[in-house]
Design a protein around this motif. Structure first.
Motif, PDB file in Angstrom:
ATOM      1  N   UNK A 496      -6.572  -2.561 -20.384  1.00  0.00           N
ATOM      2  CA  UNK A 496      -7.016  -2.649 -18.994  1.00  0.00           C
ATOM      3  C   UNK A 496      -6.235  -1.658 -18.135  1.00  0.00           C
ATOM      4  N   UNK A 497      -6.902  -0.734 -17.455  1.00  0.00           N
ATOM      5  CA  UNK A 497      -6.194   0.255 -16.632  1.00  0.00           C
ATOM      6  C   UNK A 497      -5.396  -0.390 -15.503  1.00  0.00           C
ATOM      7  N   UNK A 498      -4.267   0.242 -15.173  1.00  0.00           N
ATOM      8  CA  UNK A 498      -3.415  -0.239 -14.094  1.00  0.00           C
ATOM      9  C   UNK A 498      -3.442   0.751 -12.932  1.00  0.00           C
ATOM     10  N   UNK A 499      -3.603   0.215 -11.721  1.00  0.00           N
ATOM     11  CA  UNK A 499      -3.630   1.048 -10.517  1.00  0.00           C
ATOM     12  C   UNK A 499      -2.446   0.641  -9.644  1.00  0.00           C
ATOM     13  N   UNK A 500      -1.605   1.624  -9.331  1.00  0.00           N
ATOM     14  CA  UNK A 500      -0.351   1.375  -8.619  1.00  0.00           C
ATOM     15  C   UNK A 500      -0.467   1.890  -7.187  1.00  0.00           C
ATOM     16  N   UNK A 501      -0.168   1.023  -6.203  1.00  0.00           N
ATOM     17  CA  UNK A 501      -0.210   1.423  -4.799  1.00  0.00           C
ATOM     18  C   UNK A 501       1.162   1.974  -4.389  1.00  0.00           C
ATOM     19  N   UNK A 502       1.222   3.270  -4.195  1.00  0.00           N
ATOM     20  CA  UNK A 502       2.457   3.901  -3.744  1.00  0.00           C
ATOM     21  C   UNK A 502       2.428   3.896  -2.217  1.00  0.00           C
ATOM     22  N   UNK A 503       3.001   2.849  -1.639  1.00  0.00           N
ATOM     23  CA  UNK A 503       2.969   2.663  -0.187  1.00  0.00           C
ATOM     24  C   UNK A 503       4.231   3.253   0.428  1.00  0.00           C
ATOM     25  N   UNK A 504       4.041   4.058   1.463  1.00  0.00           N
ATOM     26  CA  UNK A 504       5.171   4.770   2.059  1.00  0.00           C
ATOM     27  C   UNK A 504       4.812   5.185   3.482  1.00  0.00           C
ATOM     28  N   UNK A 505       5.832   5.288   4.333  1.00  0.00           N
ATOM     29  CA  UNK A 505       5.588   5.783   5.685  1.00  0.00           C
ATOM     30  C   UNK A 505       5.105   4.708   6.637  1.00  0.00           C
ATOM     31  N   UNK A 506       4.253   5.087   7.580  1.00  0.00           N
ATOM     32  CA  UNK A 506       3.749   4.218   8.635  1.00  0.00           C
ATOM     33  C   UNK A 506       3.319   2.861   8.086  1.00  0.00           C
ATOM     34  N   UNK A 507       3.935   1.784   8.602  1.00  0.00           N
ATOM     35  CA  UNK A 507       3.744   0.456   8.019  1.00  0.00           C
ATOM     36  C   UNK A 507       2.293  -0.022   8.125  1.00  0.00           C
ATOM     37  N   UNK A 508       1.722   0.099   9.324  1.00  0.00           N
ATOM     38  CA  UNK A 508       0.353  -0.407   9.515  1.00  0.00           C
ATOM     39  C   UNK A 508      -0.635   0.348   8.639  1.00  0.00           C
ATOM     40  N   UNK A 509      -0.507   1.667   8.591  1.00  0.00           N
ATOM     41  CA  UNK A 509      -1.465   2.471   7.830  1.00  0.00           C
ATOM     42  C   UNK A 509      -1.306   2.267   6.330  1.00  0.00           C
ATOM     43  N   UNK A 510      -0.089   2.149   5.857  1.00  0.00           N
ATOM     44  CA  UNK A 510       0.088   1.985   4.407  1.00  0.00           C
ATOM     45  C   UNK A 510      -0.422   0.631   3.941  1.00  0.00           C
ATOM     46  N   UNK A 511      -0.251  -0.402   4.780  1.00  0.00           N
ATOM     47  CA  UNK A 511      -0.764  -1.721   4.416  1.00  0.00           C
ATOM     48  C   UNK A 511      -2.297  -1.734   4.413  1.00  0.00           C
ATOM     49  N   UNK A 512      -2.869  -1.128   5.447  1.00  0.00           N
ATOM     50  CA  UNK A 512      -4.329  -1.098   5.555  1.00  0.00           C
ATOM     51  C   UNK A 512      -4.943  -0.333   4.387  1.00  0.00           C
ATOM     52  N   UNK A 513      -4.333   0.785   4.046  1.00  0.00           N
ATOM     53  CA  UNK A 513      -4.911   1.610   2.982  1.00  0.00           C
ATOM     54  C   UNK A 513      -4.651   1.022   1.600  1.00  0.00           C
ATOM     55  N   UNK A 514      -3.560   0.313   1.447  1.00  0.00           N
ATOM     56  CA  UNK A 514      -3.324  -0.375   0.172  1.00  0.00           C
ATOM     57  C   UNK A 514      -4.352  -1.486  -0.019  1.00  0.00           C
ATOM     58  N   UNK A 515      -4.652  -2.195   1.067  1.00  0.00           N
ATOM     59  CA  UNK A 515      -5.675  -3.252   0.985  1.00  0.00           C
ATOM     60  C   UNK A 515      -7.039  -2.659   0.653  1.00  0.00           C
ATOM     61  N   UNK A 516      -7.383  -1.570   1.326  1.00  0.00           N
ATOM     62  CA  UNK A 516      -8.662  -0.907   1.057  1.00  0.00           C
ATOM     63  C   UNK A 516      -8.742  -0.452  -0.399  1.00  0.00           C
ATOM     64  N   UNK A 517      -7.684   0.165  -0.882  1.00  0.00           N
ATOM     65  CA  UNK A 517      -7.681   0.697  -2.243  1.00  0.00           C
ATOM     66  C   UNK A 517      -7.672  -0.410  -3.294  1.00  0.00           C
ATOM     67  N   UNK A 518      -7.020  -1.522  -2.959  1.00  0.00           N
ATOM     68  CA  UNK A 518      -7.039  -2.676  -3.865  1.00  0.00           C
ATOM     69  C   UNK A 518      -8.461  -3.169  -4.046  1.00  0.00           C
ATOM     70  N   UNK A 519      -9.189  -3.321  -2.952  1.00  0.00           N
ATOM     71  CA  UNK A 519     -10.582  -3.735  -3.035  1.00  0.00           C
ATOM     72  C   UNK A 519     -11.432  -2.697  -3.767  1.00  0.00           C
ATOM     73  N   UNK A 520     -11.139  -1.435  -3.497  1.00  0.00           N
ATOM     74  CA  UNK A 520     -11.918  -0.335  -4.083  1.00  0.00           C
ATOM     75  C   UNK A 520     -11.815  -0.351  -5.612  1.00  0.00           C
ATOM     76  N   UNK A 521     -10.604  -0.287  -6.113  1.00  0.00           N
ATOM     77  CA  UNK A 521     -10.415  -0.214  -7.566  1.00  0.00           C
ATOM     78  C   UNK A 521     -10.600  -1.571  -8.242  1.00  0.00           C
ATOM     79  N   UNK A 522     -10.441  -2.631  -7.469  1.00  0.00           N
ATOM     80  CA  UNK A 522     -10.680  -3.957  -8.027  1.00  0.00           C
ATOM     81  C   UNK A 522     -12.129  -4.167  -8.428  1.00  0.00           C
ATOM     82  N   UNK A 523     -13.046  -3.398  -7.821  1.00  0.00           N
ATOM     83  CA  UNK A 523     -14.469  -3.527  -8.157  1.00  0.00           C
ATOM     84  C   UNK A 523     -14.755  -3.124  -9.603  1.00  0.00           C
ATOM     85  N   UNK A 524     -13.830  -2.402 -10.223  1.00  0.00           N
ATOM     86  CA  UNK A 524     -13.993  -2.044 -11.636  1.00  0.00           C
ATOM     87  C   UNK A 524     -13.191  -2.974 -12.541  1.00  0.00           C
TER      88      UNK A 524
END
Length: 619
Positions: A496-524
């Motif tokens: 099973x492939x693993x997707x790692x969220x490298x969160x860094x920098x602006x707190x609000x933006x990194x959290x929002x984009x990690x959530x978006x990407x989690x949903x995105x790659x979770x669809x597979x």
């Protein structure tokens, strides 16, 4: 007290639509009203953000009453619809036993499938069932319908039940052409005429089916289902009146079996518009009685939008669909069990499906009020808008020679294939949301083991792929099928492939984009590894590789990407796939150094994940 109220109201002068709009435009701060707030529907018309009394002032549709021609507000003066269950059993005695059981649980309409009609089979199916209180519907091969009718009529006459019986024999010779693009091997008019004449002794036995649920479950838009359904019904009237039957006789034998999608208010309006338009069509054939213009309509909740993953969400979908049909005043409803896409429904799922209707009756009392949507500025406007679009399609079909002619030349199948393709694309791009499938998936759910080889035919999961493969018939794939194929491939992979969220920098933006990407790659169905954040990209990359990540997604703000993305990409050095979450202004610069993967709201989620599956599952 009354005087006090009057003075109170005087303090609030009427507000015009122009004043409301001026206030809204001021709040939009220059953004265009029509672009921001007006919704262009798939049905071919615009929806406004608000409706007022003036929007329905000139509508002739608001003057009718329930039970009155043209029956927009209903064909009855009550709303006590029949709760129907399809009886799934291979042996007549088993089907009868199951039917008798569910009839003790509140069901008032049952559906039997008959493979080979014989007197023994019909007697076995109906044994012990009180036909004065239960509607009974039969589905069989079109070639067997006349024989089934003869047997059923004889059975009823022998028992003195001909006048008391209510039900249907679903004669649908167009199914073969719709499914596979192959014409029915027989004289449709001759068989239909013989069938109508055969059932003459039983007044409430309908036998000419208009099964537009087939179109709805193939991905048709609402106006298409309605427009083609009207043309289908008109085809029956034309064929049989030209064959010598009178309009009253034919119209009283037509039964509409329609689908219901999750577009709540639009579906509610569809049924209201359907009754009105059908009444006007029948009227053109000069029936002796206005009652012949009443539409008999059964509604079945959708299979097109059902999903295998997060299947309990199907309960939410079918509940709102059932509500749409109930509030619209249909005659009977079947709720499709939530597990139908992947297995033959069991006792539990069938019980839940029954209870979904009973909840609306016994707890919400939707059966106590006729046409509660009548007078609603929004629903009345929707009703007329859908009626106009469906009528345009109906007239187009008539101009081309009618429903059968358009089936024969394949134009109906082609139009619905195009709609289905568009809807699959919208699902792929998340313009149409399937909760748990293309948005907010349960990434740890496994589904391969629960899929049974012989899923119920109504699931559209394995139902006759032949026509679709040849490009001649209606498509059979559900809206979720492409995403489900992705996840099933992931489940079947060696790793099973693993997707790692490298969160860094602006707190609000990194959290929002990690959530978006989690949903995105979770669809597979990939394994998602989220993080609280890193001080440097090097620490983030090292942590990703330590976890065995196959994909590293950089989650930060647009301003920081110009510096962080090149550094992370260079340090990763091809040891895993690298993705930038977002669409930063510096994208071209990042692409120039070799970064090619970006995920954002404009991404085609399905195509992107197919690409990653091809890279990751073959390692």
């Amino acid at each position: 007290m009354a005087e006090n109220k009057e003075r109170l109201f005087d303090q609030f002068p009427p507000v015009s639509t122009a004043e409301w709009r001026a206030k809204v435009e001021a709040d939009l701060k220059g953004a265009p009203f029509d672009k921001k707030l007006v919704w262009r529907t798939n049905e071919g018309f615009n929806l406004q953000p608000m409706y007022r009394a003036e929007d329905i002032e000139d509508l002739a549709t608001t003057s009718s009453l329930p039970g009155e021609y043209p029956f927009l507000r209903g064909t009855r003066t009550d709303n006590d619809w029949l709760a129907r269950q399809e009886i799934l059993a291979d042996v007549p005695a088993d089907a009868n036993a199951k039917a008798r059981e569910v009839l003790t649980k509140g069901i008032t309409s049952i559906g039997f499938k008959v493979a080979e009609p014989t007197a023994e089979t019909v007697a076995a199916l109906l044994d012990g069932i009180d036909l004065t209180k239960v509607e009974v519907n039969f589905t069989t091969c079109p070639r067997h319908c006349v024989e089934l009718a003869r047997i059923l009529v004889a059975y009823l006459q022998e028992r003195g039940l001909a006048d008391a019986f209510h039900g249907s024999i679903e004669f649908n010779p167009f199914r073969r052409e719709l499914r596979h693009g192959q014409p029915f091997p027989g004289d449709i008019t001759a068989i239909a005429k013989e069938l109508v004449e055969t059932v003459a002794p039983v007044p409430a036995l309908r036998c000419l089916q208009v099964n537009s649920a087939m179109l709805s479950n193939a991905g048709a838009y609402i106006y298409q289902e309605l427009g083609y359904a009207l043309a289908w019904g008109a085809e029956w009237l034309t064929l049989l009146t030209e064959a010598g039957l009178d309009a009253d006789t034919v119209a009283r034998r037509v039964k509409f079996d329609m689908g219901v999608s999750s577009n709540y208010f639009m579906e509610l309006a569809k049924f209201r518009a359907a009754r009105m338009l059908w009444a006007q069509i029948v009227e053109q054939y000069k029936p002796a009685s206005k009652d012949a213009c009443k539409m008999a309509v059964h509604a079945t909740t959708s299979t097109f939008n059902q999903t295998i993953y997060d299947a309990h969400v199907n309960l939410l979908r079918s509940q709102t669909e059932c509500m749409s049909a109930a509030l619209a005043g249909v005659d009977s409803i079947t709720v499709t069990p939530f597990d139908a896409p992947y297995k033959r429904p069991d006792d539990f799922s069938e019980r839940i499906a029954r209870n979904q209707q009973f909840l609306l009756k016994e707890e919400s009392h939707l059966d106590k009020v006729v046409d509660p949507a009548g007078g609603s500025y929004y629903v009345e406007t929707l009703t007329v808008s859908i009626a106009r679009e469906a009528w345009k399609l109906f007239l187009d079909v008539e101009e081309k020679g009618g429903f059968l002619a358009c089936l024969t030349d394949g134009s109906i199948q082609k139009a619905i294939r195009e709609s289905s393709e568009k809807r699959h694309t919208d699902v792929a791009r998340r313009k149409e949301i399937l909760l748990g499938t293309n948005q907010y998936p349960n990434v740890n759910e496994k589904a391969a083991d629960k899929i049974q080889a012989e899923a119920c035919a109504c699931s559209c999961h394995h139902d006759h792929a032949e026509g679709e493969a040849e490009g001649q018939g209606l498509p059979t794939s559900r809206a979720a099928s492409d995403f489900e194929a992705l996840r099933l491939a992931t489940e079947g992979a060696a790793r099973r492939p693993k997707v790692f969220m490298l969160t860094i920098g602006n707190l609000a933006m990194r959290l929002a984009r990690a959530q978006f990407s989690t949903n995105f790659f979770g669809c597979a169905g990939y394994e998602i590894i989220d993080n609280l954040g890193f001080d440097t990209v090097e620490k983030g990359v090292d942590a990703a590789l330590e976890k065995g990540a196959d994909v590293v997604v950089l989650c930060s703000s647009d301003d920081e990407y110009a510096e962080l993305a090149p550094a992370a990409f260079k340090y990763l050095d091809g040891r895993a796939e690298f993705v930038v979450a977002g669409a930063p202004a510096c994208s071209d610069d990042l692409k120039a150094i070799g970064i090619k993967d970006f995920v954002n709201v404009r991404s085609n989620v399905l195509e992107t994940l197919r690409d990653f599956n091809a890279r990751l599952l073959n390692k």
